[in-house]
Design a protein around this motif. Structure first.
Motif, PDB file in Angstrom:
ATOM      1  N   UNK A  96       0.866  -1.173   0.000  1.00 31.24           N
ATOM      2  CA  UNK A  96       0.000   0.000   0.000  1.00 31.24           C
ATOM      3  C   UNK A  96       0.907   1.229   0.000  1.00 31.24           C
ATOM      4  N   UNK A  97       0.305   2.390  -0.196  1.00 30.87           N
ATOM      5  CA  UNK A  97       1.066   3.644  -0.162  1.00 30.87           C
ATOM      6  C   UNK A  97       2.219   3.662  -1.136  1.00 30.87           C
ATOM      7  N   UNK A  98       1.998   3.083  -2.324  1.00 31.29           N
ATOM      8  CA  UNK A  98       3.070   2.968  -3.305  1.00 31.29           C
ATOM      9  C   UNK A  98       3.262   4.265  -4.071  1.00 31.29           C
ATOM     10  N   UNK A  99       4.473   4.486  -4.529  1.00 32.62           N
ATOM     11  CA  UNK A  99       4.722   5.632  -5.393  1.00 32.62           C
ATOM     12  C   UNK A  99       6.093   5.553  -6.017  1.00 32.62           C
ATOM     13  N   UNK A 100       6.234   6.188  -7.189  1.00 35.80           N
ATOM     14  CA  UNK A 100       7.523   6.292  -7.863  1.00 35.80           C
ATOM     15  C   UNK A 100       7.656   7.710  -8.363  1.00 35.80           C
ATOM     16  N   UNK A 101       8.781   8.316  -8.088  1.00 37.48           N
ATOM     17  CA  UNK A 101       8.987   9.722  -8.422  1.00 37.48           C
ATOM     18  C   UNK A 101      10.253   9.812  -9.255  1.00 37.48           C
ATOM     19  N   UNK A 102      10.241  10.675 -10.266  1.00 34.53           N
ATOM     20  CA  UNK A 102      11.388  10.775 -11.157  1.00 34.53           C
ATOM     21  C   UNK A 102      12.446  11.722 -10.606  1.00 34.53           C
ATOM     22  N   UNK A 103      12.018  12.785  -9.949  1.00 33.82           N
ATOM     23  CA  UNK A 103      12.966  13.811  -9.483  1.00 33.82           C
ATOM     24  C   UNK A 103      12.660  14.188  -8.051  1.00 33.82           C
ATOM     25  N   UNK A 104      13.315  13.694  -7.039  1.00 33.66           N
ATOM     26  CA  UNK A 104      14.422  12.734  -7.074  1.00 33.66           C
ATOM     27  C   UNK A 104      13.936  11.339  -7.459  1.00 33.66           C
ATOM     28  N   UNK A 105      14.848  10.534  -8.010  1.00 36.96           N
ATOM     29  CA  UNK A 105      14.476   9.204  -8.487  1.00 36.96           C
ATOM     30  C   UNK A 105      14.345   8.247  -7.313  1.00 36.96           C
ATOM     31  N   UNK A 106      13.113   7.971  -6.911  1.00 41.15           N
ATOM     32  CA  UNK A 106      12.918   7.110  -5.752  1.00 41.15           C
ATOM     33  C   UNK A 106      11.608   6.336  -5.905  1.00 41.15           C
ATOM     34  N   UNK A 107      11.593   5.106  -5.407  1.00 45.39           N
ATOM     35  CA  UNK A 107      10.401   4.259  -5.398  1.00 45.39           C
ATOM     36  C   UNK A 107      10.148   3.876  -3.951  1.00 45.39           C
ATOM     37  N   UNK A 108       8.873   3.923  -3.524  1.00 44.63           N
ATOM     38  CA  UNK A 108       8.615   3.571  -2.122  1.00 44.63           C
ATOM     39  C   UNK A 108       7.295   2.825  -1.985  1.00 44.63           C
ATOM     40  N   UNK A 109       7.085   2.235  -0.825  1.00 44.66           N
ATOM     41  CA  UNK A 109       5.834   1.532  -0.555  1.00 44.66           C
ATOM     42  C   UNK A 109       5.823   0.961   0.850  1.00 44.66           C
ATOM     43  N   UNK A 167      10.761  -3.293  -6.025  1.00 44.96           N
ATOM     44  CA  UNK A 167      11.327  -2.982  -7.337  1.00 44.96           C
ATOM     45  C   UNK A 167      10.740  -3.875  -8.430  1.00 44.96           C
ATOM     46  N   UNK A 168      10.479  -5.142  -8.079  1.00 48.11           N
ATOM     47  CA  UNK A 168       9.883  -6.041  -9.067  1.00 48.11           C
ATOM     48  C   UNK A 168       8.479  -5.567  -9.439  1.00 48.11           C
ATOM     49  N   UNK A 169       7.749  -5.140  -8.416  1.00 46.14           N
ATOM     50  CA  UNK A 169       6.401  -4.636  -8.658  1.00 46.14           C
ATOM     51  C   UNK A 169       6.472  -3.397  -9.553  1.00 46.14           C
ATOM     52  N   UNK A 170       7.448  -2.539  -9.255  1.00 48.78           N
ATOM     53  CA  UNK A 170       7.633  -1.315 -10.048  1.00 48.78           C
ATOM     54  C   UNK A 170       8.021  -1.670 -11.482  1.00 48.78           C
ATOM     55  N   UNK A 171       8.938  -2.679 -11.599  1.00 41.42           N
ATOM     56  CA  UNK A 171       9.378  -3.089 -12.936  1.00 41.42           C
ATOM     57  C   UNK A 171       8.202  -3.624 -13.749  1.00 41.42           C
ATOM     58  N   UNK A 172       7.229  -4.226 -13.054  1.00 41.71           N
ATOM     59  CA  UNK A 172       6.081  -4.796 -13.751  1.00 41.71           C
ATOM     60  C   UNK A 172       4.988  -3.757 -13.972  1.00 41.71           C
ATOM     61  N   UNK A 173       5.260  -2.518 -13.595  1.00 43.98           N
ATOM     62  CA  UNK A 173       4.276  -1.463 -13.820  1.00 43.98           C
ATOM     63  C   UNK A 173       3.233  -1.364 -12.730  1.00 43.98           C
ATOM     64  N   UNK A 174       3.506  -1.935 -11.559  1.00 42.52           N
ATOM     65  CA  UNK A 174       2.517  -1.952 -10.499  1.00 42.52           C
ATOM     66  C   UNK A 174       2.629  -0.812  -9.498  1.00 42.52           C
TER      67      UNK A 174
END
Lengths: 555, 457
Positions: free
Chosen positions: B33-46, B85-92
């Motif tokens: 839950x609470x997922x997000x990906x931001x380009x600037x700064x480059x960070x993925x969280x959840x 990261x796998x979830x992010x790589x899969x577009x999730x």
């Protein structure tokens, strides 16, 4: 110890270090092994190149220590030998594998397979291999050694590995004995012969294919029949039965008294193929065999001959015990169980009730009724008592005997693998006996896919039936109606039957159709995030997603 | 929008196979839950629900990559970071304009730490540069005394080693196995005290040399002789005066006297597009060691980048086999220059172009040249063209044309080599080592023809 320039040099066997660079080394090693206390290396007799260099880098008598001297010589020789490594003449390479007919699976699929091979579950591995084999996709060459290792460890998966390995996989397996064995790949004709013998030795009657081949080459002279090993004789007889049923039976009957008792039931089973009324006299004779398993085979075969005296006796006995009565406007079942066990029943393979019966399964009358009903061919009942199995099973009456009747019919339905009877029996309330509940999953397996999709959801509404065996028997992945019913059941019963719910959720992860992951996830959302139920449902959803991803990667 | 990675890239970060499996299990959207990906700064969280009440906070700084997770796992990255990261790589993972506050505060503290570390390195690099230009250490007297103490300790230890080696040869190697591992361990411990850990590491391996079967006396003598040479050389240089830092770099390397990263980074940069051609992980003395072999696409120069981690921790995953990195390399000092550090980058990472290899003859030539400059060289990397593994006479050979060298130290990976080659000659990255070659990876031509696909063994 002195070192000779032309001393033996261990590198003569086409080793990487040539003769020239190795000269003297063995003597140096021998001196070191023995210890310089017992003798020293005569440095002046080292090969010229080494001696020259030694003079340059490690002048003699640096501190007059023989051990130090030897270590200096050895250091120089070591670097000299290492730097002087020469290549050997290349041996001939192996033949190339044949061109692949299938195409490689996607890179994502390969990575998935690599992950499964390093500690994945066999179920997913089986899904991957089975799907790839079905779709004609190959594993990446880099994964072949691990796949072949898997095949040597896990016989159940070996066949699947063989079917996806491709030309390169078979080529690779042919280079190692354990892999070749696991995949059934052989390098030479001799080994093929061995494999054949091995086959016969296992004594497995189901390895019919190879044996049939032998029978065909046996030239019909009966040589194999008279002198062959048991498996070959069996295969030969099968082949004869296929071509000329009567001749096979007569041959078997002629030599019957001489057959080894432990082979008789297997041989008799051959008559199953192409069974006709003409086989009856011989089968009737076999009912008197001393061995129980031979009598059982004969009884089974006779039951399948509706015109046989045996089948008619069994049907008559069953119809004497069970009849349909008319009560006012309603038709209902009435039961009159056999009074006692007698010789006639024994002759027709109805066993006597044991002296101590489990009281829960009923008394001697129940026992006899069960066996008499089970022994009757299914067609004895229809249309004699009712037009269809469903109508017969659905009739009222016979209070106190219904469970026994159900179980008897269920035995016969399973024996005859009759989908119509299975559907009829599952269409009424299943008795609360261990035998009946155990029979359910097998009966489900007999149903047509349409009936399975229709009846499994209904069975799920029966609160007393154990769910997991029922669902386990349903086809995988579950048909839509089954999936719906499971989701519905989980939503309604979660709080009352937590134990079943966990087991069903576990099964749902493995059997739910891959497009239903979201439904399971939504189900998880009904419970608080920290609850066990939520986590189980989420895990099941994740599992379905994994299966979906795996299958999509294999497109 | 942050450019997504492939699942392959993500999985290369995993510290071990069980992490891969665990990460995969956690890569389903339902556990997050609470997922997000931001380009600037480059960070993925959840937020990942684990077995406890509070979900774990996982965040990955994609610029590093660097990982953060509130779980107690000591693996790095942990399964949560991998799953994320796998979830992010899969577009999730949905895109977000800015990081969630807790991710932002982690990024801030990390940026601060990185800046401090960089400033430290920069200061040291500058100091080293000014020292060369005539500057000196802050307290020259204390520094000199420290160096002197260290030199004495090393000289003493090496003298002891020399004597020990001579004693072994005097009484005869035949006695060696009876001493067993402990005999070597005692000397090794002594060498650690004498601040020559490189010598200690060689000594600790000798037990396995003794146990290596037929021909072990020859192999043991080789090791003894080269150690004796190292001890004698090291001692004569220390005895000749001058501080220990002045010892020729090659000797220092083999004695195990580390060179500070800053000092390496202060050395001249070699700029090229470096193709990452091989990677091998080994556990040496409870330490995971990752070796990554690079080759300059312009210079054809080989380089070895080593990284270390305590077992269970993630090794440096910035250099992925099958990629090509335009960057500066700084080579460690020494007579043979192979080991290097990666300095500044010069553009996006791509795929390696066609790799041209040579025959075994030139591989042997490169090896003997390396040995001539540094007799303790353990191995030399080469790209061999048209290589094919062949089993003959009870052992495996690497053939190239009509030449062949024995494959050594290959173990079960020889079968992967056989499988990947599939009976056809292919380019490989191999290491020439005493007694033969060891293949590190297969370099297959890519689908487009002007690319190279690296298959590590």
């Amino acid at each position: 110890v002195s070192v000779g320039v032309s001393g033996t040099d261990g590198g003569a066997d086409a080793g990487p270090t040539g003769r020239a660079t190795s000269a003297g080394w063995d003597e140096v090693v021998a001196a070191a092994l023995l210890g310089t206390e017992r003798g020293a290396v005569d440095v002046d007799r080292l090969p010229l190149v080494l001696a020259e260099q030694l003079g340059r880098f490690a002048p003699a008598g640096r501190d007059g220590d023989a051990a130090a001297r030897l270590l200096d010589v050895a250091a120089l020789a070591t670097v000299y030998r290492r730097a002087g490594m020469r290549s050997a003449v290349a041996p001939a390479g192996p033949r190339e594998p044949a061109t692949e007919r299938a195409r490689p699976a996607s890179e994502a699929a390969q990575q998935r397979l690599a992950g499964l091979l390093s500690g994945g579950e066999n179920e997913l591995l089986t899904l991957w291999l089975g799907t790839a084999a079905e779709r004609g996709l190959l594993p990446a060459p880099r994964l072949l050694p691990r796949l072949l290792d898997l095949a040597t460890r896990n016989r159940a998966l070996a066949e699947l590995v063989a079917s996806v390995a491709g030309e390169r996989g078979r080529w690779l397996a042919g280079q190692r004995e354990d892999w070749a064995r696991a995949l059934g790949v052989t390098a030479s004709d001799d080994m093929t012969g061995n494999a054949d013998t091995g086959n016969a030795d296992t004594g497995n009657a189901d390895t019919g294919n190879a044996d049939t081949g032998n029978a065909e080459t046996a030239d019909g002279e009966g040589e194999v029949w008279r002198l062959g090993a048991p498996d070959r004789r069996l295969a030969w007889l099968r082949e004869l039965r296929r071509r000329d049923p009567g001749a096979a039976r007569d041959l078997l009957a002629a030599g019957w008294p001489a057959e080894a008792p432990d082979q008789r039931s297997r041989l008799l089973q051959v008559l199953d193929d192409g069974l006709t009324d003409a086989d009856e006299p011989f089968l009737q004779r076999c009912l008197g065999d001393r061995r129980g398993e031979v009598r059982a085979v004969a009884a089974e075969l006779l039951r399948r001959l509706p015109g046989s005296a045996f089948a008619r006796r069994a049907a008559a006995r069953a119809l004497a015990a069970v009849r349909v009565e008319r009560h006012l406007l309603r038709r209902q079942l009435a039961v009159d169980p056999p009074r006692r066990h007698d010789k006639e029943l024994a002759a027709d393979q109805i066993p006597a009730p044991p002296s101590r019966l489990d009281p829960r399964t009923g008394g001697p009358a129940s026992w006899l009724l069960l066996h008499v009903v089970a022994a009757a061919p299914l067609q004895a009942w229809i249309p004699a008592l009712a037009p269809t199995p469903s109508e017969l099973v659905g009739l009222g009456g016979a209070d106190g005997w219904r469970d026994v009747l159900w179980q008897g019919w269920a035995r016969a339905a399973r024996r005859e693998r009759d989908a119509g009877w299975a559907a009829a029996l599952l269409g009424v309330a299943v008795p609360r006996t261990p035998e009946a509940t155990a029979a359910v999953s097998e009966l489900i397996g007999l149903l047509t896919p349409t009936d399975q999709a229709r009846q499994v959801p209904v069975l799920l509404t029966d609160p007393k039936l154990p769910l997991v065996p029922v669902l386990d028997a349903a086809p995988a992945p579950w048909p839509g109606p089954v999936a719906d019913a499971v989701l519905d059941w989980l939503a309604r019963h979660a709080s009352q039957r937590p134990h079943d719910v966990q087991a069903v959720m576990e099964l749902a992860g493995r059997r739910m159709p891959i497009d239903r992951a979201d439904d399971l996830a939504a189900l998880a959302g009904r419970w608080p995030p920290d609850s066990l139920l939520h986590r189980r449902a989420a895990a099941a959803a994740a599992r379905v997603t994994t299966r979906r991803d795996l299958l999509e990667e294999l497109l | 929008v942050l450019t997504r990675w492939s699942a392959e890239q993500v999985l290369a970060l995993a510290p071990d196979a069980s992490s891969v499996a665990a990460g995969r299990k956690l890569s389903a959207g339902s556990t997050w839950s609470g997922l997000g990906a931001c380009a600037q700064p480059a960070v993925v969280w959840g937020l990942c629900r684990g077995s406890g009440k509070t979900p774990y906070r996982a965040a990955v700084d994609m610029a590093g990559p660097a990982f953060s997770c509130s779980c107690p796992s000591r693996k790095f990255p942990c399964k949560h970071a991998l799953g994320l990261l796998l979830l992010w790589a899969a577009g999730g993972v949905p895109d977000a304009g800015e990081p969630v506050d807790w991710a932002q505060s982690w990024l801030d503290s990390r940026a601060e730490r990185v800046a401090r570390a960089q400033a430290r390195v920069q200061a040291r690099v500058e100091k080293i540069a000014t020292k060369d230009a005539g500057g000196g250490p802050a307290d020259p007297v204390a520094a000199l005394r420290r160096a002197e103490r260290r030199r004495d300790r090393m000289a003493g230890g090496l003298a002891e080693l020399e004597q020990w080696l001579r004693d072994q040869v005097r009484t005869g190697l035949a006695a060696a196995p009876r001493g067993g591992y402990t005999a070597f361990d005692a000397v090794a411990a002594r060498m650690v005290d004498a601040q020559v850990p490189g010598v200690a590491a060689v000594l600790r391996r000798l037990g396995s040399v003794v146990a290596s079967g037929e021909g072990w006396p020859g192999r043991l003598l080789e090791e003894y002789a080269l150690l004796h040479l190292l001890a004698a050389a090291g001692r004569s240089v220390t005895a000749a005066g001058g501080d220990a830092d002045g010892l020729p770099a090659t000797l220092l390397t083999h004695l195990g006297v580390g060179v500070a990263k800053e000092e390496v980074l202060a050395r001249p940069a070699v700029r090229d597009r470096w193709a990452v051609l091989g990677l091998r992980d080994e556990v040496e003395e409870r330490l995971s060691v990752r070796r990554v072999w690079l080759r300059g696409e312009r210079s054809a120069r080989m380089a070895l980048v080593m990284s270390f981690a305590v077992a269970g921790q993630s090794l440096d995953a910035t250099l992925l086999p099958g990629s090509a990195v335009p960057a500066d390399l700084h080579f460690y000092p020494g007579r043979v220059q192979l080991r290097a550090l990666v300095g500044a980058g010069h553009g996006p990472v791509g795929r390696p172009g066609q790799v041209t290899g040579a025959g075994l003859e030139s591989a042997l030539q490169a090896w003997s040249q390396a040995l001539a400059r540094d007799p303790w060289t353990p191995g030399w990397p080469v790209v061999v063209a048209d290589a094919l593994p062949v089993s003959h006479g009870g052992r495996w050979w690497l053939t190239c044309g009509d030449e062949a060298l024995p494959l050594v130290g290959q173990g079960e990976s020889v079968w992967t080599l056989v499988a990947v080659c599939g009976g056809r000659a292919t380019s490989v990255l191999a290491e020439v080592v005493p007694g033969g070659v060891r293949v590190i990876s297969v370099l297959a031509p890519g689908p487009s023809g002007d690319e190279t696909v690296v298959v590590p063994l």
